[in-house]
Structures are given as C-alpha cells and as structure tokens.
Design a protein around this motif. Structure first.
Motif, short mmCIF file in Angstrom:
data_model
loop_
_atom_site.label_atom_id
_atom_site.label_comp_id
_atom_site.label_asym_id
_atom_site.label_seq_id
_atom_site.Cartn_x
_atom_site.Cartn_y
_atom_site.Cartn_z
N ASN A 1 -4.13 2.45 3.86
CA ASN A 1 -4.14 1.55 5.01
C ASN A 1 -4.67 2.23 6.26
O ASN A 1 -4.43 1.79 7.38
CB ASN A 1 -2.73 1.00 5.28
CG ASN A 1 -2.74 -0.20 6.21
OD1 ASN A 1 -3.62 -1.07 6.13
ND2 ASN A 1 -1.77 -0.28 7.12
N ASP B 1 0.19 -8.01 4.41
CA ASP B 1 0.31 -6.58 4.13
C ASP B 1 1.75 -6.17 4.40
O ASP B 1 2.21 -6.18 5.55
CB ASP B 1 -0.66 -5.80 5.01
CG ASP B 1 -1.10 -4.50 4.39
OD1 ASP B 1 -1.16 -4.43 3.15
OD2 ASP B 1 -1.42 -3.55 5.14
N ARG C 1 1.48 7.71 -0.47
CA ARG C 1 0.67 7.71 0.74
C ARG C 1 0.34 9.12 1.20
O ARG C 1 -0.59 9.31 1.98
CB ARG C 1 1.38 6.95 1.86
CG ARG C 1 2.62 7.65 2.40
CD ARG C 1 3.35 6.83 3.46
NE ARG C 1 2.50 6.53 4.58
CZ ARG C 1 2.70 5.53 5.43
NH1 ARG C 1 3.75 4.74 5.27
NH2 ARG C 1 1.89 5.33 6.45
N HIS D 1 -9.04 -1.16 -2.62
CA HIS D 1 -9.65 -2.18 -1.78
C HIS D 1 -10.65 -3.05 -2.54
O HIS D 1 -10.85 -4.22 -2.18
CB HIS D 1 -10.27 -1.52 -0.55
CG HIS D 1 -9.23 -1.11 0.44
ND1 HIS D 1 -8.60 -2.01 1.27
CD2 HIS D 1 -8.66 0.10 0.70
CE1 HIS D 1 -7.70 -1.38 2.00
NE2 HIS D 1 -7.71 -0.11 1.68
N GLN E 1 0.07 -8.18 9.06
CA GLN E 1 0.89 -7.06 8.63
C GLN E 1 2.33 -7.29 9.08
O GLN E 1 2.57 -7.70 10.21
CB GLN E 1 0.39 -5.74 9.22
CG GLN E 1 1.28 -4.54 8.87
CD GLN E 1 0.69 -3.22 9.33
OE1 GLN E 1 -0.43 -2.88 8.98
NE2 GLN E 1 1.45 -2.47 10.11
N HIS F 1 5.00 -3.81 4.68
CA HIS F 1 5.32 -2.43 5.05
C HIS F 1 6.77 -2.31 5.47
O HIS F 1 7.44 -3.30 5.78
CB HIS F 1 4.46 -1.97 6.23
CG HIS F 1 3.01 -1.89 5.95
ND1 HIS F 1 2.36 -0.72 5.67
CD2 HIS F 1 2.06 -2.87 5.90
CE1 HIS F 1 1.07 -0.96 5.48
NE2 HIS F 1 0.87 -2.25 5.61
N PRO G 1 0.79 -1.24 0.00
CA PRO G 1 0.00 0.00 0.00
C PRO G 1 0.82 1.28 0.00
O PRO G 1 0.27 2.35 -0.31
CB PRO G 1 -0.80 -0.11 1.30
CG PRO G 1 0.09 -0.92 2.21
CD PRO G 1 0.79 -1.91 1.31
N GLY H 1 -2.79 -2.38 10.39
CA GLY H 1 -3.58 -1.23 9.96
C GLY H 1 -4.98 -1.63 9.55
O GLY H 1 -5.47 -2.72 9.88
N TRP H 2 -5.61 -0.76 8.77
CA TRP H 2 -7.02 -0.99 8.40
C TRP H 2 -7.15 -2.25 7.56
O TRP H 2 -8.12 -3.00 7.71
CB TRP H 2 -7.56 0.22 7.65
CG TRP H 2 -9.06 0.19 7.53
CD1 TRP H 2 -9.97 0.53 8.48
CD2 TRP H 2 -9.82 -0.23 6.39
NE1 TRP H 2 -11.26 0.36 8.01
CE2 TRP H 2 -11.19 -0.09 6.73
CE3 TRP H 2 -9.48 -0.68 5.12
CZ2 TRP H 2 -12.21 -0.39 5.84
CZ3 TRP H 2 -10.49 -0.99 4.22
CH2 TRP H 2 -11.85 -0.85 4.59
N THR H 3 -6.19 -2.50 6.68
CA THR H 3 -6.27 -3.67 5.81
C THR H 3 -6.31 -4.95 6.64
O THR H 3 -7.18 -5.81 6.43
CB THR H 3 -5.06 -3.70 4.85
OG1 THR H 3 -5.10 -2.51 4.03
CG2 THR H 3 -5.08 -4.93 3.97
N THR H 4 -5.39 -5.09 7.56
CA THR H 4 -5.34 -6.29 8.40
C THR H 4 -6.62 -6.44 9.21
O THR H 4 -7.21 -7.52 9.28
CB THR H 4 -4.13 -6.22 9.35
OG1 THR H 4 -2.94 -6.03 8.58
CG2 THR H 4 -4.01 -7.47 10.19
#
Length: 269
Positions: free
Chosen positions: A74, A146, A68, A125, A220, A148, A19, A203-206
């Motif tokens: 995320n 995810d 970003r 998404h 993540q 990072h 992301p 984060g939001w994805t996880t």
C-alpha cells in the motif's frame, strides 16, 4: 514464495482488500530481520477475520499473506512518500512504526527492492486491477474498500489516540462525496470516535484506483485496534498480538458500511 495471494471472487460491486494482514516471510528475508516478532509487530492483526461477513455480502476479497515488513503493497511503488513531512515507513520498511530497526545489517538495496516489487507488489495489484475490470464489466459503479488497522497510540506517527474509525478518501478525490458522507454518518451514529480524511487520507491503493468519474470509488478504513482486540501499553513478544474479541462491538458497524458501499454502487444510496 508462491501462493501468497488469496482471492475470493464475488458478484457484488464491492472489493475488500487486505494488504497488511499477512505474516508470511521467505526464509532468506526473515533471517535478515532482528526478529520474526519485530517484523510482524505492525501487522493489521485479525482484520480478515473481523470482516468475515464480507463473504456473506458476496464481496470480492483480495488478501496477501506476505508480511508488510517484506514489502508494503500500500505504498507508492517507486518509494515516494504519501505523507510528505510526516513519519512513515518505506516500500520495504527498515524500521517498525515505533522506529525500531528491522534489519540486523543493511536494509534491502535497490536490486532487492525491485525483486520484491516484481514478486509481490505487482501481482497483488494486477489482481486488484483484474477484479475491478471484471466487476466494472457488469456494474455501473464499483467500490474498492481498503481494510486496515493500527494500534491506537503510536507517538512516532501521530499525536494522542486515534479515532476508532479513520476514513480515507484522499480528500474526496478517490470516491463520491455522497459515499464519504454516508460512511461518516454511519461511523458517527455508532457512538465511537471517527474522522474523515484526517491523519490517514488513504494509501497508494486508494489514491491509485479511486476514479469516481470512471465508476471506481475507493475508500480506506483505518481502524484503531482497541475496537476488536486488547492493546497492551507496551507491546512485547509476551503480550502481542492479543486474540480478537469474541464479538467485536464494531463489527455490525462495519457490516453496515460494506452494505452501504454495495447499495451505493447499485445506485440505491
């Protein structure tokens, strides 16, 4: 900005999401930033290169080329903090990780945030959701990994130096405890420092996609960037980013982790 998504479809029950590796910015947004360098400073530099072996494992890879600083895909899409009480950046960041203002004037208003969310966040998404659906149709379990990275020391965000590997599973709500344990073991055996569900719990994805009871396990991985590139004490346009190391010592560990995710999804772990 069209064509900002890169999707490489594989058949293994593993999706690797990137992301924050993007550095592209639409011209009308970039002209509002203090500088292009500052707006790219906090990218997850070279992570898609570091994980290039994921293709050899036949994993599906999803990457956004958008920076970003334009929008953080995320983050919670409605702006709720994922880490209440701790310093963080917004859905459309107005500062760098170090607290430096990104905009020469006011940051984006609500209408602009909505536009960026519809243009970039939602398609990214939608792609993740579609690929999860495709793989779940043929696999009993799928792992969403995810990927990072972050500078090892950012006093505004955390104390001291980050571990080399920070595994986030939202306190094991997002994936099987067995998978979290196995990833932690691999990190521990590497000889590098690691933590599971420490400063970065995911984060939001996880948190959004991790539904172990439905066969979707989300993890993540936040890497300290010292593991694959040199980190200057004071990043500047003259010294940041540095190149990726020719043969990062952590790459074989990451390859083992992705292989373990696939084995787990296939029921072999």
């Amino acid at each position: 900005m069209s064509g900002f998504l890169e999707i490489r479809r594989g058949r293994a029950p593993l999706i690797v999401a990137f992301p924050h590796t993007g550095t592209d910015m639409p011209a009308d947004v970039e002209m509002r930033f203090v500088s292009g360098w500052l707006a790219r400073k906090d990218a997850d530099w070279w992570i898609d290169d570091l994980y290039r072996f994921a293709r050899e494992l036949d994993a599906t890879c999803i990457r956004t080329r958008i920076s970003r600083s334009v929008i953080d895909v995320n983050r919670d899409p409605w702006g709720r903090s994922l880490y209440p009480g701790q310093a963080t950046t917004e859905l459309c960041p107005t500062t760098t990780f170090d607290g430096e203002p990104l905009y020469t004037g006011d940051g984006p208003d609500n209408a602009e945030i909505d536009r960026r969310r519809a243009t970039y966040f939602d398609p990214y998404h939608a792609a993740i959701g579609a690929e999860l659906g495709r793989l779940r149709a043929v696999h009993h379990r799928v792992v969403l990994y995810d990927a990072h990275s972050i500078r090892s020391r950012i006093p505004r965000l955390f104390d001291g130096e980050l571990p080399q590997f920070s595994v986030g599973t939202n306190d094991r709500a997002a994936c099987s405890g067995a998978l979290a344990d196995r990833i932690g073991e691999l990190c521990g055996r590497s000889g590098h420092s690691h933590v599971v569900d420490g400063r970065f719990r995911g984060g939001w994805t996880t948190r959004h996609y991790g539904r172990p009871d439905d066969g979707i396990h989300a993890v993540q991985m936040e890497l300290a960037q010292r593991g694959y590139m040199d980190e200057p004490a004071d990043p500047s346009p003259d010294n940041w980013p540095t190149p990726i190391h020719a043969a990062p010592a952590i790459a074989p560990v990451l390859s083992d982790i992705l292989s373990t995710c696939i084995a787990f999804a296939k029921g072999k772990e």
